[in-house]
Structures are given as structure tokens and as C-alpha cells.
Design an enzyme around this catalytic site. Structure first.
Site, mmCIF file in Angstrom:
data_model
loop_
_atom_site.group_PDB
_atom_site.id
_atom_site.type_symbol
_atom_site.label_atom_id
_atom_site.label_comp_id
_atom_site.label_asym_id
_atom_site.label_seq_id
_atom_site.Cartn_x
_atom_site.Cartn_y
_atom_site.Cartn_z
ATOM 1 N N THR A 171 8.897 9.259 -4.615
ATOM 2 C CA THR A 171 9.035 8.036 -3.720
ATOM 3 C C THR A 171 8.318 6.744 -3.898
ATOM 4 O O THR A 171 8.819 5.589 -4.012
ATOM 5 C CB THR A 171 8.858 8.335 -2.236
ATOM 6 N N GLN A 173 -12.416 -6.791 10.477
ATOM 7 C CA GLN A 173 -12.925 -6.334 9.403
ATOM 8 C C GLN A 173 -14.422 -6.117 9.595
ATOM 9 O O GLN A 173 -15.199 -7.126 10.403
ATOM 10 C CB GLN A 173 -12.699 -6.923 8.145
ATOM 11 N N LYS A 225 0.572 -1.187 0.031
ATOM 12 C CA LYS A 225 -0.166 -0.067 0.202
ATOM 13 C C LYS A 225 0.980 1.234 -0.011
ATOM 14 O O LYS A 225 0.735 2.106 0.920
ATOM 15 C CB LYS A 225 -0.789 0.008 1.161
ATOM 16 N N PHE A 226 1.589 1.435 -0.983
ATOM 17 C CA PHE A 226 2.531 2.473 -1.021
ATOM 18 C C PHE A 226 1.840 3.696 -0.967
ATOM 19 O O PHE A 226 0.836 3.934 -1.903
ATOM 20 C CB PHE A 226 3.598 2.333 -2.202
ATOM 21 N N HIS A 227 2.190 4.792 -0.192
ATOM 22 C CA HIS A 227 1.444 5.927 0.026
ATOM 23 C C HIS A 227 2.195 7.164 0.488
ATOM 24 O O HIS A 227 2.836 7.319 1.766
ATOM 25 C CB HIS A 227 0.666 5.857 0.851
#
Length: 239
Positions: free
Chosen positions: A69, A187, A62-64
Site C-alpha cells: 500500500t 510542539q 507520512k505514509f504508514h
């Protein structure tokens, strides 16, 4: 099974536990998801080891971050040879476009997270996101599609609406999948495999019902059977 639809979530704290489970699974019947905890503990070497056993890997980090970057991180992840990776749609258009440029179409499946399945209306209100969860998810999915990504991660409760709005050529990956007789855990927006597929999901992320089963391979076979039972009457095979 040429295109396994179940992605087993390897939510383990170390490589030994993960590999013990993987040894009991068949790579022709599932794919594997490696998330932040396991990747932080074991690194890319574990990903490479599991790919060496024939498994395709969904790298769920989950790159954020700022666009440069995220682009560099996506490029590095793609070099590992993973099947799928994700970024977070809340990073915005420039970040999503940078990720797509770093990972050209046709190489690794690049998808975006919309809202975490642990979030409900009270969470959205608290962080200032306007609208109901389904509205926010649809806006983020449309943004993701506009930026050229391959699909989104979304709750199974949003899949039907997204499928109708965005069409068949957009991958919907759904966590929060539980057999009818299992616990929902933390969840909140969850569904059974049958419900998720009937609503238009392409891939189902399933963790504890398989990884904590007494016989993981038996549970995997049971869930695959549930999927096969409705494939002939679903748009599922058309993706």
C-alpha cells in the site's frame, strides 16, 4: 536563492486560505509543505496549481501502512511531480524498502518521519518505545539510511547528534522551528532557525510564524536573512 531552505507549512483547512497565503510568497525564497488536512480538503489539484505557480512541494502525508500500500501511494505521489514526500519510519524495514523501490533515487526526495515533535519521554514510555527520544530517533534514522532513503524528519534537538552519526550526505528536515520571540504552540522539541542550522539541519519547516504573520513575505525575508548570516561558517552549503 537556488535552493531555498525554508519550507512553509500550509496548515490550512481549505484551498482558498492556502492560495491567499501562497499569492504573497515568492517561489524563489521558499518551498511549500502540504499536509494531511489541506490535501484531504483540496486534493492533488491544489498541489498541481501551486507547482504551476513555480513552487516546489513537500507532500507531507507520512505514509504508514503495509509495504504494498505504501509503495503504491508513493508511486502515485511521485507522479504528481512533487519535490519531496515522506513515509513513517515506524513502518519498519520492509515498508521503507518498498517505498524506496517505488520511488527510485534521483527522482523525488524520499524521507522518513522519525518521532513527531509533539512527542516527549512520557509519550514514548506510554506506547512502549524504549530509550530517550534522541536514542529512538537515531535508531530510526539509521534504519532509514540503511533502506536507501534520502533523509529524515527530526526535531532540531536531534540534528547535531544525527549529523555526527550519519554524515553529510543525509538530508535532515526539521519542523518545530520558531523565531526566538514566538510561541512554541503544541510542539515540544523546538528550536530557533539559527540553532537548527548550526546543529546541522538542511531544511526548516516553518508554519505559523510565517502563515499567521501580518506580513508573511516580510517574516520569510527576515528568517532567510537569519539563515544567510551564518551560512558561510556552517557546513550548511555543503549538502
Amino acid at each position: 536563492m537556488n535552493d531555498p531552505r525554508i519550507i512553509v507549512a500550509l496548515d490550512f483547512p481549505d484551498s482558498t486560505s492556502a492560495l491567499d497565503l501562497v499569492a504573497r510568497l515568492d517561489p524563489s525564497l521558499c518551498r511549500l509543505k502540504v499536509g494531511k488536512e489541506l490535501f484531504t480538503a483540496a486534493g492533488p489539484q491544489l498541489v498541481e496549481k501551486m507547482m504551476g505557480k513555480g513552487f516546489e512541494i513537500f507532500l507531507d502525508l507520512k505514509f504508514h501502512d503495509i509495504p504494498t500500500t505504501v509503495a503504491n501511494a508513493c508511486r502515485t505521489a511521485a507522479a504528481l511531480g512533487v519535490w519531496m514526500m515522506n513515509v513513517h519510519a515506524l513502518g519498519g524495514r520492509r515498508m521503507l524498502a518498498a517505498a524506496r523501490e517505488a520511488v527510485p533515487p534521483g527522482s523525488v526526495r524520499l524521507i522518513a518521519v522519525t518521532l513527531l515533535t509533539s512527542m516527549d519521554q512520557s509519550d514514548l514510555d506510554e506506547v512502549g518505545l524504549k530509550g530517550e527520544p534522541q536514542d529512538v530517533v537515531q535508531r530510526l534514522a539509521a534504519l532509514t539510511r540503511d533502506c536507501g532513503l534520502d533523509g529524515v524528519v527530526c526535531s532540531p534537538l536531534e540534528t547535531s547528534r544525527l549529523r555526527n552519526a550519519i554524515g553529510a550526505d543525509f538530508c535532515l528536515v526539521t519542523p518545530g522551528i520558531r523565531p526566538a520571540d514566538s510561541s512554541p504552540d503544541e510542539q515540544r522539541r523546538i528550536s530557533t532557525p539559527r540553532q537548527a542550522i548550526e546543529n546541522g539541519a538542511d531544511y526548516l519547516v516553518i508554519g505559523r510564524p510565517i502563515t499567521q504573520a501580518t506580513e508573511p513575505a516580510v517574516m520569510l525575508s527576515r528568517l532567510n536573512k537569519d539563515i544567510e548570516d551564518i551560512r558561510d561558517v556552517s557546513r550548511f552549503d555543503n549538502f
